[in-house]
Write a protein that holds these residues in place. Sequence first.
Motif, short mmCIF file in Angstrom:
data_model
loop_
_atom_site.label_atom_id
_atom_site.label_comp_id
_atom_site.label_asym_id
_atom_site.label_seq_id
_atom_site.Cartn_x
_atom_site.Cartn_y
_atom_site.Cartn_z
N ALA A 138 0.81 -1.22 0.00
CA ALA A 138 0.00 0.00 0.00
C ALA A 138 0.85 1.28 0.00
O ALA A 138 0.50 2.26 -0.65
CB ALA A 138 -0.94 -0.01 1.20
N ALA A 139 1.97 1.24 0.71
CA ALA A 139 2.76 2.46 0.86
C ALA A 139 3.67 2.74 -0.35
O ALA A 139 4.24 3.82 -0.45
CB ALA A 139 3.59 2.37 2.14
N LEU A 140 3.79 1.76 -1.25
CA LEU A 140 4.70 1.95 -2.38
C LEU A 140 4.02 2.69 -3.53
O LEU A 140 2.99 2.25 -4.02
CB LEU A 140 5.20 0.60 -2.92
N PRO A 141 4.60 3.81 -4.00
CA PRO A 141 4.04 4.48 -5.18
C PRO A 141 4.28 3.61 -6.42
O PRO A 141 5.15 2.72 -6.39
CB PRO A 141 4.83 5.79 -5.24
N PRO A 142 3.52 3.85 -7.51
CA PRO A 142 3.61 2.99 -8.70
C PRO A 142 5.05 2.74 -9.17
O PRO A 142 5.42 1.59 -9.44
CB PRO A 142 2.84 3.76 -9.77
N HIS A 143 5.88 3.77 -9.23
CA HIS A 143 7.22 3.60 -9.79
C HIS A 143 8.15 2.80 -8.88
O HIS A 143 9.22 2.37 -9.31
CB HIS A 143 7.84 4.96 -10.17
N ARG A 144 7.75 2.60 -7.64
CA ARG A 144 8.56 1.80 -6.72
C ARG A 144 8.11 0.33 -6.68
O ARG A 144 8.75 -0.49 -6.06
CB ARG A 144 8.51 2.38 -5.30
N ARG A 145 7.00 0.04 -7.34
CA ARG A 145 6.51 -1.35 -7.35
C ARG A 145 7.19 -2.12 -8.47
O ARG A 145 7.35 -1.59 -9.57
CB ARG A 145 4.99 -1.38 -7.56
N PRO A 146 7.58 -3.38 -8.21
CA PRO A 146 8.23 -4.17 -9.27
C PRO A 146 7.20 -4.72 -10.25
O PRO A 146 7.15 -5.90 -10.55
CB PRO A 146 8.92 -5.29 -8.48
N VAL A 147 6.37 -3.79 -10.72
CA VAL A 147 5.21 -4.15 -11.56
C VAL A 147 5.24 -3.19 -12.74
O VAL A 147 5.49 -2.01 -12.56
CB VAL A 147 3.92 -3.90 -10.73
N HIS A 148 5.01 -3.70 -13.94
CA HIS A 148 4.89 -2.79 -15.07
C HIS A 148 3.56 -3.02 -15.76
O HIS A 148 3.19 -4.14 -16.03
CB HIS A 148 6.03 -2.99 -16.08
N MET A 149 2.85 -1.93 -16.01
CA MET A 149 1.57 -2.05 -16.70
C MET A 149 1.69 -1.53 -18.12
O MET A 149 2.05 -0.38 -18.33
CB MET A 149 0.49 -1.27 -15.94
N MET A 150 1.42 -2.40 -19.08
CA MET A 150 1.50 -2.01 -20.49
C MET A 150 0.09 -1.72 -20.99
O MET A 150 -0.81 -2.54 -20.82
CB MET A 150 2.12 -3.16 -21.29
N PHE A 151 -0.07 -0.54 -21.55
CA PHE A 151 -1.42 -0.11 -21.93
C PHE A 151 -1.76 -0.51 -23.35
O PHE A 151 -0.88 -0.69 -24.21
CB PHE A 151 -1.56 1.40 -21.75
N GLN A 152 -3.07 -0.56 -23.57
CA GLN A 152 -3.64 -0.88 -24.87
C GLN A 152 -3.09 0.01 -25.98
O GLN A 152 -2.84 -0.43 -27.08
CB GLN A 152 -5.14 -0.64 -24.72
N SER A 153 -2.88 1.29 -25.66
CA SER A 153 -2.43 2.25 -26.67
C SER A 153 -0.91 2.22 -26.83
O SER A 153 -0.36 2.97 -27.62
CB SER A 153 -2.84 3.65 -26.23
N TYR A 154 -0.22 1.38 -26.06
CA TYR A 154 1.24 1.23 -26.01
C TYR A 154 1.94 2.43 -25.36
O TYR A 154 3.00 2.29 -24.79
CB TYR A 154 1.88 0.99 -27.38
N ALA A 155 1.34 3.65 -25.49
CA ALA A 155 1.92 4.85 -24.88
C ALA A 155 3.40 5.02 -25.19
O ALA A 155 4.20 5.36 -24.32
CB ALA A 155 1.68 4.83 -23.36
N LEU A 156 3.80 4.81 -26.46
CA LEU A 156 5.19 5.07 -26.86
C LEU A 156 5.39 6.57 -27.01
O LEU A 156 4.46 7.30 -27.35
CB LEU A 156 5.50 4.36 -28.18
N PHE A 157 6.62 7.03 -26.77
CA PHE A 157 6.91 8.46 -26.98
C PHE A 157 7.22 8.68 -28.46
O PHE A 157 8.20 8.15 -28.97
CB PHE A 157 8.09 8.89 -26.12
N PRO A 158 6.39 9.47 -29.14
CA PRO A 158 6.52 9.59 -30.60
C PRO A 158 7.83 10.28 -31.04
O PRO A 158 8.36 9.97 -32.10
CB PRO A 158 5.31 10.44 -31.00
#
Length: 316
Positions: free
Chosen positions: A70-90
Amino acid sequence: MSPPLVRFEGVSKRFGGTVAVEDVSLDIQEGEFFALLGPSGCGKTTLMRLLAGFEAPDAGRILLDGRDIAALPPHRRPVHMMFQSYALFPHLSVAQNVAFGLKGLPKAAAAARVEEMLALVRLDGLGARKPHQLSGGQQQRVALARALAPRPRILLLDEPMAALDRKLREETQLELMALQRRLAMTFMIVTHDQDEAMVVADRMAVMQSGRLAQVGPPRELYERPASRAVARFIGEVNLFGDQAVRPESITLHRQPQPDALAGTVTDYAYLGDRTRYLVQTEAALVKATAPGAPTFSSGDQVWLTWPTDAAVRLER
Ligand code: ATP
């Protein structure tokens, strides 16, 4: 015994008056390919966002390796979420996109990891291109390489194949499975495509209105659905009272049979490997499939039988 990689413990999440996730308890084991399946709005994405840390539960806990995160912010979690739109930097190259999550690494090590990841997803030599110079399937693989580069413990894939056409989707499903096995990683995929879930998953959960309706290996959910809703959601099914019978279990006969259901073929469709029939009986419109080309046509009088053990009794 070591704790599961992920444990959801009585997790609930509301948005105003909407219950998105309700009292979900679920364990995901290390190395599993787990699929979350369910109709639109049933809470699949929300459950994943809770694990990634983009949402906080209103009730319950989420444990990783037995520890509350609960106390870990997203970037500190050993979890990666890949989105449907891929969210690549153009504006960034393929290689820069993949390097994005490797900011802490020394330059040479990061460059080596990028090369390794591009080879893994078969994009060697395309590192200098921009995302718009790639096909949809290639863009998806860049997103995958970027997701895997920082070595997350679990990769969350939200409808990763939604933007691909059917043929490419099927190829990509097989590639994704091969990749997951090779890396011995834990993947969790959200999909509303039951075939996709059945192809890729070791275990799957069917969600309905925020709750888990059933969890198990694909074959168990198909052959032993716990409820009418699960039976209807996974594959085609005929419901006779509290019995569920899959179309492929039903045989059409030209002559009367003992204990057979009499009816008339109202429609049929040839699908290449099988033919799908609709048979109107006194009680119901029955779906049946038979291997190969059509042997009956509309208007034919038929008798339907199925093995006793092909009928599953549903409690709910
Ligand atoms: P889909 O397959 O359509 O993506 P889903 O199963 O992933 O659906 P969620 O996106 O988890 O469903 O949404 C579950 C419910 O919560 C829906 O009723 C949705 O409208 C609601 N919901 C999700 N996010 C929010 C939000 N940020 N604010 C308000 N309501 C939300």
